[in-house]
Design an enzyme around this catalytic site. Structure first.
Site, PDB file in Angstrom:
ATOM      1  N   ARG A 155      10.497   1.675  -7.716  1.00  0.00           N
ATOM      2  CA  ARG A 155      10.601   0.254  -7.398  1.00  0.00           C
ATOM      3  C   ARG A 155      10.816  -0.580  -8.656  1.00  0.00           C
ATOM      4  O   ARG A 155      10.085  -0.446  -9.623  1.00  0.00           O
ATOM      5  CB  ARG A 155       9.339  -0.219  -6.676  1.00  0.00           C
ATOM      6  CG  ARG A 155       9.403  -1.677  -6.253  1.00  0.00           C
ATOM      7  CD  ARG A 155       8.277  -2.041  -5.323  1.00  0.00           C
ATOM      8  NE  ARG A 155       6.973  -1.914  -5.942  1.00  0.00           N
ATOM      9  CZ  ARG A 155       5.840  -2.311  -5.362  1.00  0.00           C
ATOM     10  NH1 ARG A 155       5.869  -2.820  -4.151  1.00  0.00           N
ATOM     11  NH2 ARG A 155       4.694  -2.173  -5.984  1.00  0.00           N
ATOM     12  N   ASP A 214      -2.245   2.393  -4.723  1.00  0.00           N
ATOM     13  CA  ASP A 214      -1.002   3.129  -4.922  1.00  0.00           C
ATOM     14  C   ASP A 214      -1.192   4.554  -4.412  1.00  0.00           C
ATOM     15  O   ASP A 214      -1.951   5.338  -4.994  1.00  0.00           O
ATOM     16  CB  ASP A 214      -0.625   3.138  -6.405  1.00  0.00           C
ATOM     17  CG  ASP A 214       0.750   3.736  -6.647  1.00  0.00           C
ATOM     18  OD1 ASP A 214       0.923   4.937  -6.368  1.00  0.00           O
ATOM     19  OD2 ASP A 214       1.640   3.008  -7.124  1.00  0.00           O
ATOM     20  N   ASP A 273      -0.435   7.401  -6.994  1.00  0.00           N
ATOM     21  CA  ASP A 273      -1.473   7.545  -8.015  1.00  0.00           C
ATOM     22  C   ASP A 273      -2.699   8.251  -7.462  1.00  0.00           C
ATOM     23  O   ASP A 273      -3.302   9.105  -8.121  1.00  0.00           O
ATOM     24  CB  ASP A 273      -1.873   6.174  -8.564  1.00  0.00           C
ATOM     25  CG  ASP A 273      -0.824   5.595  -9.513  1.00  0.00           C
ATOM     26  OD1 ASP A 273      -0.019   6.375 -10.049  1.00  0.00           O
ATOM     27  OD2 ASP A 273      -0.821   4.362  -9.713  1.00  0.00           O
TER      28      ASP A 273
END
Length: 213
Positions: A108, A204, A207
């Site tokens: 992104r 996230d 992550d």
């Protein structure tokens, strides 16, 4: 968010239970990864109740022969959107262990929040398969739309999209851009924040899956 004919938001107590644990910031990487796979398996079962190619076969039981149905060989492909989508692949493979896997890599742009494609590798003959596109988070919808666009350019006609958590903005964008694609979401969250993250979300997903933060 308005209702779309091609969108299904699951209302299953077991999925809700697992998502509650998934959201918790104290959930370990190992447990997070296992939960993503378990939720994906439940979603796969529900989303593929229809549309799976099958073939008729004769099976001999200890007592007699009977007509049964098997999933057609090499009829399903899984396409995770990298990198978080990788966490969902094993959840599909639990039910369809022979499904081939393609990969679409996107990141992104933090300024525009739009996706940038950097990698694409798809199984041979994917245009003839039922394609399951998987990504844990359907946020802005940019990556999802671009992935489906790419698959359609490769000739894919039967596409389903699965996300564990969706934002109204992303679900609407994908549903309107691709009304012929069935979209399955485990839960629909409130909105996106100014950085394009889903609220309340779970942070996230990449992550938390891979321990990179």
């Amino acid at each position: 968010m308005k209702n779309y004919d091609n969108v299904v938001v699951f209302d299953h107590p077991l999925i809700k239970h697992k998502i509650a644990i998934l959201r918790n910031e104290k959930t370990s990487m190992k447990e997070f990864r296992e939960l993503v796979e378990e939720i994906t398996t439940l979603m796969t079962y529900e989303s593929l109740k229809e549309g799976v190619p099958t073939v008729e076969t004769q099976v001999k039981t200890p007592l007699e022969s009977c007509t049964q149905y098997l999933v057609k060989d090499d009829s399903i492909a899984i396409v995770p959107i990298l990198r978080a989508g990788l966490g969902m692949v094993n959840g599909v493979h639990v039910l369809f262990p022979l499904a081939k896997v393609g990969h679409i890599g996107m990141y992104r742009n933090e300024e525009t929040l739009e996706p940038m494609t950097y990698y694409c590798k798809l199984p041979e003959g994917i245009e003839d398969k039922l394609v399951l596109v998987v990504d844990p988070m359907l946020a802005t919808g940019g990556s999802a739309c671009d992935a489906v666009d790419l698959l359609k350019k490769r000739g894919c006609k039967k596409i389903k999209f699965m996300a564990i958590i969706g934002a109204p903005e992303g679900v609407s964008r994908l549903a309107e851009a691709h009304p012929d694609v069935e979209i399955y979401v485990s839960t629909l969250d409130r909105c996106l924040n100014e950085h394009g993250y889903i609220l309340p979300g779970l942070g996230d997903a990449g992550d938390r899956l891979f321990g990179t933060k």
